[in-house]
Design a protein around this motif. Structure first.
Motif, mmCIF file in Angstrom:
data_model
loop_
_atom_site.group_PDB
_atom_site.id
_atom_site.type_symbol
_atom_site.label_atom_id
_atom_site.label_comp_id
_atom_site.label_asym_id
_atom_site.label_seq_id
_atom_site.Cartn_x
_atom_site.Cartn_y
_atom_site.Cartn_z
ATOM 1 N N LEU A 34 0.944 -1.297 0.080
ATOM 2 C CA LEU A 34 0.012 0.045 0.168
ATOM 3 C C LEU A 34 0.808 1.112 -0.051
ATOM 4 C CD1 LEU A 34 -3.060 0.400 0.396
ATOM 5 C CD2 LEU A 34 -2.493 1.221 2.882
ATOM 6 N N ASN A 45 -3.425 3.777 -4.947
ATOM 7 C CA ASN A 45 -3.824 2.758 -4.331
ATOM 8 C C ASN A 45 -5.250 2.464 -4.866
ATOM 9 O OD1 ASN A 45 -1.809 2.417 -2.407
ATOM 10 N ND2 ASN A 45 -2.585 3.773 -1.081
ATOM 11 N N TYR A 46 -5.951 3.628 -5.478
ATOM 12 C CA TYR A 46 -7.316 3.310 -6.035
ATOM 13 C C TYR A 46 -7.414 2.939 -7.411
ATOM 14 C CZ TYR A 46 -8.863 5.168 -1.219
ATOM 15 O OH TYR A 46 -9.445 5.382 -0.069
ATOM 16 N N LEU A 71 -2.118 -4.138 -0.614
ATOM 17 C CA LEU A 71 -2.955 -4.267 -1.611
ATOM 18 C C LEU A 71 -2.976 -5.559 -2.098
ATOM 19 C CD1 LEU A 71 -1.710 -1.344 -3.674
ATOM 20 C CD2 LEU A 71 -3.584 -1.427 -2.483
ATOM 21 N N LYS A 74 -6.733 -6.195 -2.736
ATOM 22 C CA LYS A 74 -7.163 -5.516 -4.067
ATOM 23 C C LYS A 74 -6.694 -6.446 -5.037
ATOM 24 C CE LYS A 74 -6.029 -1.599 -7.140
ATOM 25 N NZ LYS A 74 -5.568 -0.257 -7.213
ATOM 26 N N LYS A 77 -9.146 -9.030 -5.455
ATOM 27 C CA LYS A 77 -10.408 -8.776 -6.217
ATOM 28 C C LYS A 77 -10.402 -8.488 -7.724
ATOM 29 C CE LYS A 77 -12.699 -5.440 -4.108
ATOM 30 N NZ LYS A 77 -13.428 -4.230 -3.687
ATOM 31 N N ALA A 78 -8.921 -8.015 -8.126
ATOM 32 C CA ALA A 78 -8.897 -7.931 -9.473
ATOM 33 C C ALA A 78 -8.371 -8.953 -10.511
ATOM 34 C CB ALA A 78 -7.595 -6.697 -9.451
ATOM 35 N N GLY A 102 -8.741 -3.254 5.681
ATOM 36 C CA GLY A 102 -9.986 -3.243 5.188
ATOM 37 C C GLY A 102 -11.064 -2.653 5.904
ATOM 38 N N GLN A 105 -10.456 1.213 5.883
ATOM 39 C CA GLN A 105 -10.854 1.863 4.708
ATOM 40 C C GLN A 105 -12.274 2.035 4.615
ATOM 41 O OE1 GLN A 105 -8.923 -0.408 1.483
ATOM 42 N NE2 GLN A 105 -7.186 -0.801 2.633
ATOM 43 N N ILE A 127 -10.869 0.768 -1.040
ATOM 44 C CA ILE A 127 -10.190 -0.117 -1.879
ATOM 45 C C ILE A 127 -10.329 -1.770 -1.896
ATOM 46 C CG2 ILE A 127 -7.885 -0.654 -2.612
ATOM 47 C CD1 ILE A 127 -7.079 1.776 -0.872
ATOM 48 N N TYR A 128 -10.580 -1.824 -0.600
ATOM 49 C CA TYR A 128 -11.049 -3.246 -0.277
ATOM 50 C C TYR A 128 -11.874 -3.403 0.989
ATOM 51 C CZ TYR A 128 -6.773 -4.068 1.971
ATOM 52 O OH TYR A 128 -5.487 -3.917 2.488
ATOM 53 N N ASP A 132 -12.477 -8.970 2.486
ATOM 54 C CA ASP A 132 -11.572 -9.118 1.574
ATOM 55 C C ASP A 132 -10.171 -9.316 2.142
ATOM 56 O OD1 ASP A 132 -13.378 -8.579 -0.914
ATOM 57 O OD2 ASP A 132 -13.089 -6.470 -0.403
#
Length: 527
Positions: A34, A45-46, A71, A74, A77-78, A102, A105, A127-128, A132
């Motif tokens: 991150l 980060n976004y 990250l 993230k 998730k991607a 998480g 955030q 971001i998550y 997550d």
């Protein structure tokens, strides 16, 4: 294809380390951290990753700090569904850190969206989420130091002790190239050595390419053993007690908080500092304490120094937000540790908001402060800061204590690099602001390292790894302009201007002078 190495984080800055290694058959990541620091840097980060996460075969994780692991959810998730290789202690720490990240955030985005709604701006998504952080743990695979792990058909890895925090590792990556091989060594974050809490850093000799951190590459810190470190901490505690108010310690939740607590408790027990209540106001640090109690055994000492980290008459572990809010009622002398270490997130911000304007309060910074972070602004002597939209006058005593840093300083980094020789190809200096990387480069040159071997990458720089050195890849598509990652951004400039404007308006002789000043400023604004 000749192996290629691209730096997608902690290049030109200290946070967000992420290196992508591509071979003929595989693509892997070393860390996925991150970004922390200025708002422009954190905005990365976004954004989408500058690569396709579905093409990544594996992630090799050096340690659990959020600027190296933060990250990963993230990435999942991607579309990344592959393994994450880490030591057992790193895995256990990530199990609490990523869920906590998480959750932070979620709560901070919720507060931001309330402000955005009032301002007529669109809502944003975290971001998550905490869930997550839980889900990503299914992808972790445990590795042991010294064991060869087959990562992909053409890549093996061996983890070595890095001496940075519990579970931290440097990683050797062996790449098969037809009948030959290339050997890369990623230092991760390196410890100082000589600590009661973690072993000394280690590593192999003779690699083709070396990727080494340079956080403190431009400076030397006082050498302090366990007794010397506690002596320096005792001086700070006594000074804060004499000031009559609380001592606030913004502390990284993992390792720094635990080490400071062990030493504070020892100093109070020995009568070397005034007794008082110690509050650990960080759910993450509290959960991490349980991991340290389980896995913090020190073979040299024959004991676990973290076994004392339990609730006691002196040590109070602050859990739910309501308990944290009740700390506002405290008066007089006490010690309060809260995350984050750079003052950019977590509960420390509300405590700073409550105490920075008080002359009797003291703030002790015990770790690296990235450019643009609130901690760096305080360390650099800011007279006013903005916290959660509110301008705060800084009257508290701001102190620094570098002996608790978990990063090797410049002489230790040079020693570690020299011990890894001979390096057949290039030495990449990453994970440092420009001053740190350039300072380490000069010191390595003075120690006899060929300056032609040394490369200081910027964000998103890529290199072709040849047997005798690395060649920069053309067509760099950077997410930030060169050398800007470690500079104050326009958000910092705006906050400084607003603070200066407030001071000028307060100092003006009368209302007419104030109106005249505002009129002159308004005249330069675009129509």
């Amino acid at each position: 294809m000749t192996p290629r190495l691209t730096f997608h984080g902690a290049a030109g800055c200290v946070t967000g380390f992420c290196a992508r290694l591509q071979t003929d058959a595989s693509t892997i990541l070393i860390d996925c951290g991150l970004f922390q620091g200025s708002k422009s840097l954190k905005a990365l980060n976004y954004e989408p990753f500058p690569f396709d996460p579905r093409e990544i075969a594996a992630v090799l994780l050096t340690h659990a700090h959020i600027d190296h692991s933060g990250l990963l959810p993230k990435l999942m998730k991607a579309g990344y569904d592959g393994p994450i290789y880490a030591t057992a202690a790193t895995r256990d720490l990530c199990a609490v850190m990523l869920v906590d990240a998480g959750g932070i955030q979620e709560s901070e985005v919720e507060a931001l969206n309330r402000r955005n709604q009032r301002r007529g701006r669109l809502p944003v998504e975290p971001i998550y989420r905490a869930e997550d952080g839980r889900l990503i743990m299914r992808q972790f695979r445990k590795v042991r130091l010294g064991e060869t792990v087959s990562i992909t058909p053409d890549i093996d890895a061996v983890y070595w002790e890095a001496g940075h925090i519990l579970g931290s590792a440097s990683i050797v990556v062996d790449i098969a190239e037809g009948a030959g091989r290339q050997r890369l060594l990623f230092s991760g974050d390196l410890g100082c050595g000589g600590s009661d809490f973690v072993p000394d850093p280690d590593g192999p000799e003779g690699v083709d390419h070396l990727i080494v951190e340079s956080t403190y590459g431009d400076r030397e810190r006082p050498v302090a053993d366990s007794a010397g470190r506690r002596k320096l901490l005792a001086q700070e505690v006594r000074a804060a007690h004499a000031a009559g108010g609380p001592l606030l310690i913004p502390a990284f939740a993992v390792e720094r908080s635990q080490e400071l607590l062990v030493d504070l408790l020892a100093l109070m027990q020995a009568g070397e500092v005034p007794e008082g209540d110690i509050f650990l106001d960080s759910p993450l640090a509290i959960e991490a304490c349980a991991v340290f109690r389980e896995r913090g055994w020190n073979a040299v000492r024959g004991a676990n120094p973290f076994s004392v980290l339990r609730p006691s008459e002196r040590l109070h572990l602050v859990g739910p937000p309501g308990e944290s809010d009740r700390l506002e009622r405290l008066k007089g002398w006490h010690v309060l540790l809260a995350a984050s270490g750079m003052c950019d997130a977590g509960r420390i911000r509300k405590h700073l908001k409550r105490h920075l304007w008080r002359q009797e309060a003291s703030v002790l910074l015990c770790g690296f402060q990235a450019v643009g972070s609130l901690g760096r602004l305080l360390a650099d002597g800011a007279e006013r800061v903005t916290i959660q939209g509110d301008e705060i006058k800084v009257r508290a005593s701001i102190r620094r204590l570098d002996v608790y840093s978990a990063h090797a300083d410049a002489p230790a980094l040079v020693d570690w690099v020299e011990a890894r020789g001979p390096v057949g190809g290039s030495i990449f200096l990453a994970h440092g602001e420009p001053e740190g990387a350039q300072g380490l480069s000069r010191r390595l040159g003075a120690a006899g390292v060929d300056p032609g071997k040394i490369i200081i990458p910027d964000l998103d720089d890529g290199f072709e790894l040849l047997a005798g050195g690395a060649v920069a890849l053309p067509g760099r598509v950077a997410r930030l302009s060169p050398h800007s990652a470690a500079r104050l951004d326009w958000h910092n400039d705006r906050a400084a201007f607003q603070a200066a404007l407030s001071q000028a308006l307060e100092a003006a002789s009368d209302d007419e002078a104030r109106r005249a000043l505002l009129a002159r400023l308004a005249a330069v604004l675009p129509a």
